[in-house]
Design a protein around this motif. Structure first.
Motif, PDB file in Angstrom:
ATOM      1  N   ASP A   1       0.819  -1.195   0.000  1.00 22.72           N
ATOM      2  CA  ASP A   1       0.000   0.000   0.000  1.00 22.72           C
ATOM      3  C   ASP A   1       0.867   1.264   0.000  1.00 22.72           C
ATOM      4  OD1 ASP A   1      -2.219  -1.635   0.056  1.00 22.72           O
ATOM      5  OD2 ASP A   1      -2.566  -1.377   2.199  1.00 22.72           O
ATOM      6  N   GLN A   2       1.939   1.237   0.788  1.00 23.14           N
ATOM      7  CA  GLN A   2       2.799   2.424   0.835  1.00 23.14           C
ATOM      8  C   GLN A   2       3.488   2.655  -0.497  1.00 23.14           C
ATOM      9  OE1 GLN A   2       2.799   4.649   3.167  1.00 23.14           O
ATOM     10  NE2 GLN A   2       4.256   5.943   2.086  1.00 23.14           N
ATOM     11  N   ALA A   3       3.834   1.606  -1.199  1.00 19.16           N
ATOM     12  CA  ALA A   3       4.439   1.770  -2.522  1.00 19.16           C
ATOM     13  C   ALA A   3       3.454   2.462  -3.469  1.00 19.16           C
ATOM     14  CB  ALA A   3       4.872   0.418  -3.082  1.00 19.16           C
ATOM     15  N   VAL A   4       2.181   2.109  -3.374  1.00 18.31           N
ATOM     16  CA  VAL A   4       1.161   2.763  -4.203  1.00 18.31           C
ATOM     17  C   VAL A   4       1.049   4.236  -3.825  1.00 18.31           C
ATOM     18  CG1 VAL A   4      -1.309   2.858  -4.738  1.00 18.31           C
ATOM     19  CG2 VAL A   4      -0.122   0.665  -4.659  1.00 18.31           C
ATOM     20  N   ARG A   5       1.089   4.534  -2.535  1.00 17.04           N
ATOM     21  CA  ARG A   5       1.045   5.943  -2.100  1.00 17.04           C
ATOM     22  C   ARG A   5       2.199   6.723  -2.711  1.00 17.04           C
ATOM     23  NH1 ARG A   5      -0.025   3.183   2.708  1.00 17.04           N
ATOM     24  NH2 ARG A   5      -2.127   3.543   3.459  1.00 17.04           N
ATOM     25  N   GLU A   6       3.398   6.141  -2.635  1.00 20.93           N
ATOM     26  CA  GLU A   6       4.571   6.834  -3.180  1.00 20.93           C
ATOM     27  C   GLU A   6       4.446   7.019  -4.693  1.00 20.93           C
ATOM     28  OE1 GLU A   6       6.659   8.355  -1.389  1.00 20.93           O
ATOM     29  OE2 GLU A   6       6.446   7.381   0.549  1.00 20.93           O
ATOM     30  N   ALA A   7       3.915   6.011  -5.377  1.00 17.27           N
ATOM     31  CA  ALA A   7       3.720   6.137  -6.825  1.00 17.27           C
ATOM     32  C   ALA A   7       2.730   7.255  -7.141  1.00 17.27           C
ATOM     33  CB  ALA A   7       3.245   4.811  -7.413  1.00 17.27           C
ATOM     34  N   LEU A   8       1.625   7.317  -6.398  1.00 21.33           N
ATOM     35  CA  LEU A   8       0.646   8.377  -6.633  1.00 21.33           C
ATOM     36  C   LEU A   8       1.246   9.756  -6.356  1.00 21.33           C
ATOM     37  CD1 LEU A   8      -2.560   6.777  -5.082  1.00 21.33           C
ATOM     38  CD2 LEU A   8      -2.106   7.216  -7.503  1.00 21.33           C
ATOM     39  N   LEU A   9       2.024   9.856  -5.310  1.00 21.09           N
ATOM     40  CA  LEU A   9       2.660  11.133  -4.996  1.00 21.09           C
ATOM     41  C   LEU A   9       3.692  11.514  -6.055  1.00 21.09           C
ATOM     42  CD1 LEU A   9       3.025  10.702  -1.151  1.00 21.09           C
ATOM     43  CD2 LEU A   9       1.624  12.414  -2.326  1.00 21.09           C
ATOM     44  N   ALA A  10       4.422  10.534  -6.573  1.00 21.12           N
ATOM     45  CA  ALA A  10       5.414  10.813  -7.617  1.00 21.12           C
ATOM     46  C   ALA A  10       4.748  11.271  -8.909  1.00 21.12           C
ATOM     47  CB  ALA A  10       6.269   9.576  -7.883  1.00 21.12           C
ATOM     48  N   LEU A  11       3.558  10.747  -9.177  1.00 27.60           N
ATOM     49  CA  LEU A  11       2.863  11.053 -10.427  1.00 27.60           C
ATOM     50  C   LEU A  11       1.904  12.224 -10.311  1.00 27.60           C
ATOM     51  CD1 LEU A  11       2.132   7.387 -11.507  1.00 27.60           C
ATOM     52  CD2 LEU A  11       3.875   8.936 -12.431  1.00 27.60           C
ATOM     53  N   SER A  12       1.910  12.887  -9.201  1.00 33.61           N
ATOM     54  CA  SER A  12       1.012  14.019  -8.995  1.00 33.61           C
ATOM     55  C   SER A  12       1.151  15.037 -10.120  1.00 33.61           C
ATOM     56  CB  SER A  12       1.328  14.697  -7.657  1.00 33.61           C
ATOM     57  OG  SER A  12       0.643  15.916  -7.557  1.00 33.61           O
ATOM     58  N   SER A  13       0.028  15.475 -10.632  1.00 32.23           N
ATOM     59  CA  SER A  13       0.064  16.449 -11.735  1.00 32.23           C
ATOM     60  C   SER A  13       0.654  17.781 -11.299  1.00 32.23           C
ATOM     61  CB  SER A  13      -1.337  16.663 -12.303  1.00 32.23           C
ATOM     62  OG  SER A  13      -2.183  17.214 -11.298  1.00 32.23           O
ATOM     63  N   ASP A  14       0.650  18.037 -10.002  1.00 34.50           N
ATOM     64  CA  ASP A  14       1.221  19.295  -9.519  1.00 34.50           C
ATOM     65  C   ASP A  14       2.697  19.413  -9.853  1.00 34.50           C
ATOM     66  OD1 ASP A  14      -1.252  19.861  -8.521  1.00 34.50           O
ATOM     67  OD2 ASP A  14      -0.711  19.548  -6.436  1.00 34.50           O
ATOM     68  N   ARG A  30      12.682  17.671  -7.299  1.00 32.78           N
ATOM     69  CA  ARG A  30      13.241  17.001  -6.124  1.00 32.78           C
ATOM     70  C   ARG A  30      12.186  16.136  -5.433  1.00 32.78           C
ATOM     71  NH1 ARG A  30      13.141  18.292  -0.944  1.00 32.78           N
ATOM     72  NH2 ARG A  30      12.534  20.451  -1.313  1.00 32.78           N
ATOM     73  N   ARG A  31      10.998  16.690  -5.234  1.00 30.40           N
ATOM     74  CA  ARG A  31       9.940  15.939  -4.544  1.00 30.40           C
ATOM     75  C   ARG A  31       9.492  14.724  -5.365  1.00 30.40           C
ATOM     76  NH1 ARG A  31       8.804  15.465   0.178  1.00 30.40           N
ATOM     77  NH2 ARG A  31       6.576  15.650  -0.082  1.00 30.40           N
ATOM     78  N   ALA A  32       9.328  14.896  -6.666  1.00 32.28           N
ATOM     79  CA  ALA A  32       8.942  13.765  -7.515  1.00 32.28           C
ATOM     80  C   ALA A  32      10.018  12.681  -7.460  1.00 32.28           C
ATOM     81  CB  ALA A  32       8.702  14.226  -8.940  1.00 32.28           C
ATOM     82  N   ALA A  33      11.277  13.088  -7.476  1.00 32.12           N
ATOM     83  CA  ALA A  33      12.376  12.118  -7.414  1.00 32.12           C
ATOM     84  C   ALA A  33      12.396  11.407  -6.058  1.00 32.12           C
ATOM     85  CB  ALA A  33      13.705  12.808  -7.676  1.00 32.12           C
ATOM     86  N   GLU A  34      12.120  12.126  -4.983  1.00 31.13           N
ATOM     87  CA  GLU A  34      12.082  11.501  -3.653  1.00 31.13           C
ATOM     88  C   GLU A  34      11.012  10.416  -3.587  1.00 31.13           C
ATOM     89  OE1 GLU A  34      11.445  14.692  -0.902  1.00 31.13           O
ATOM     90  OE2 GLU A  34      13.493  15.438  -1.109  1.00 31.13           O
ATOM     91  N   HIS A  35       9.835  10.710  -4.104  1.00 30.24           N
ATOM     92  CA  HIS A  35       8.760   9.712  -4.078  1.00 30.24           C
ATOM     93  C   HIS A  35       9.097   8.524  -4.974  1.00 30.24           C
ATOM     94  CE1 HIS A  35       6.195  12.049  -1.538  1.00 30.24           C
ATOM     95  NE2 HIS A  35       6.228  13.073  -2.372  1.00 30.24           N
ATOM     96  N   THR A  36       9.706   8.790  -6.115  1.00 26.15           N
ATOM     97  CA  THR A  36      10.115   7.708  -7.007  1.00 26.15           C
ATOM     98  C   THR A  36      11.161   6.832  -6.332  1.00 26.15           C
ATOM     99  OG1 THR A  36       9.646   9.040  -8.961  1.00 26.15           O
ATOM    100  CG2 THR A  36      11.131   7.173  -9.263  1.00 26.15           C
ATOM    101  N   ASP A  37      12.122   7.460  -5.678  1.00 33.78           N
ATOM    102  CA  ASP A  37      13.157   6.695  -4.968  1.00 33.78           C
ATOM    103  C   ASP A  37      12.553   5.852  -3.848  1.00 33.78           C
ATOM    104  OD1 ASP A  37      15.045   7.831  -6.624  1.00 33.78           O
ATOM    105  OD2 ASP A  37      15.755   9.284  -5.128  1.00 33.78           O
ATOM    106  N   ARG A  38      11.594   6.418  -3.121  1.00 40.34           N
ATOM    107  CA  ARG A  38      10.941   5.657  -2.045  1.00 40.34           C
ATOM    108  C   ARG A  38      10.178   4.462  -2.604  1.00 40.34           C
ATOM    109  NH1 ARG A  38       8.559  10.859   1.166  1.00 40.34           N
ATOM    110  NH2 ARG A  38      10.546  11.570   2.013  1.00 40.34           N
ATOM    111  N   PHE A  39       9.475   4.685  -3.717  1.00 36.36           N
ATOM    112  CA  PHE A  39       8.765   3.587  -4.365  1.00 36.36           C
ATOM    113  C   PHE A  39       9.742   2.497  -4.763  1.00 36.36           C
ATOM    114  CE2 PHE A  39       7.580   1.319  -8.157  1.00 36.36           C
ATOM    115  CZ  PHE A  39       6.346   0.802  -7.820  1.00 36.36           C
TER     116      PHE A  39
END
Length: 74
Positions: A1-14, A30-39
């Motif tokens: 579930d947390q991996a899905v959260r990180e993917a959604l945050l990485a793909l945020s249109s913002d 930077r934020r998109a890369a952080e979420h991608t790295d966490r995923f």
């Protein structure tokens, strides 16, 4: 579930909007890369059967903006 959260945050249109409009583009990248790295980290730990995956996911879930997202229902 947390991996899905990180993917959604990485793909945020913002993030893409901020980059294309040059509105805090470095921050958005930077934020998109952080979420991608966490995923990527969670996925690798899960694939390896590493017990740290559950602990890491629980730590990150506490700060999640999505509450109790269940990846099985998506």
């Amino acid at each position: 579930d947390q991996a899905v959260r990180e993917a959604l945050l990485a793909l945020s249109s913002d993030w893409a909007f901020m980059v294309t409009k040059d509105s805090a583009a470095d921050y958005a990248r930077r934020r998109a890369a952080e979420h991608t790295d966490r995923f990527d980290e969670l996925a690798a730990l899960h694939r390896a059967g590493d017990p740290r995956a559950a602990r890491l996911a629980a730590e990150r879930r506490r700060a999640s903006p999505f509450g109790r997202l269940d990846a099985r229902t998506l």
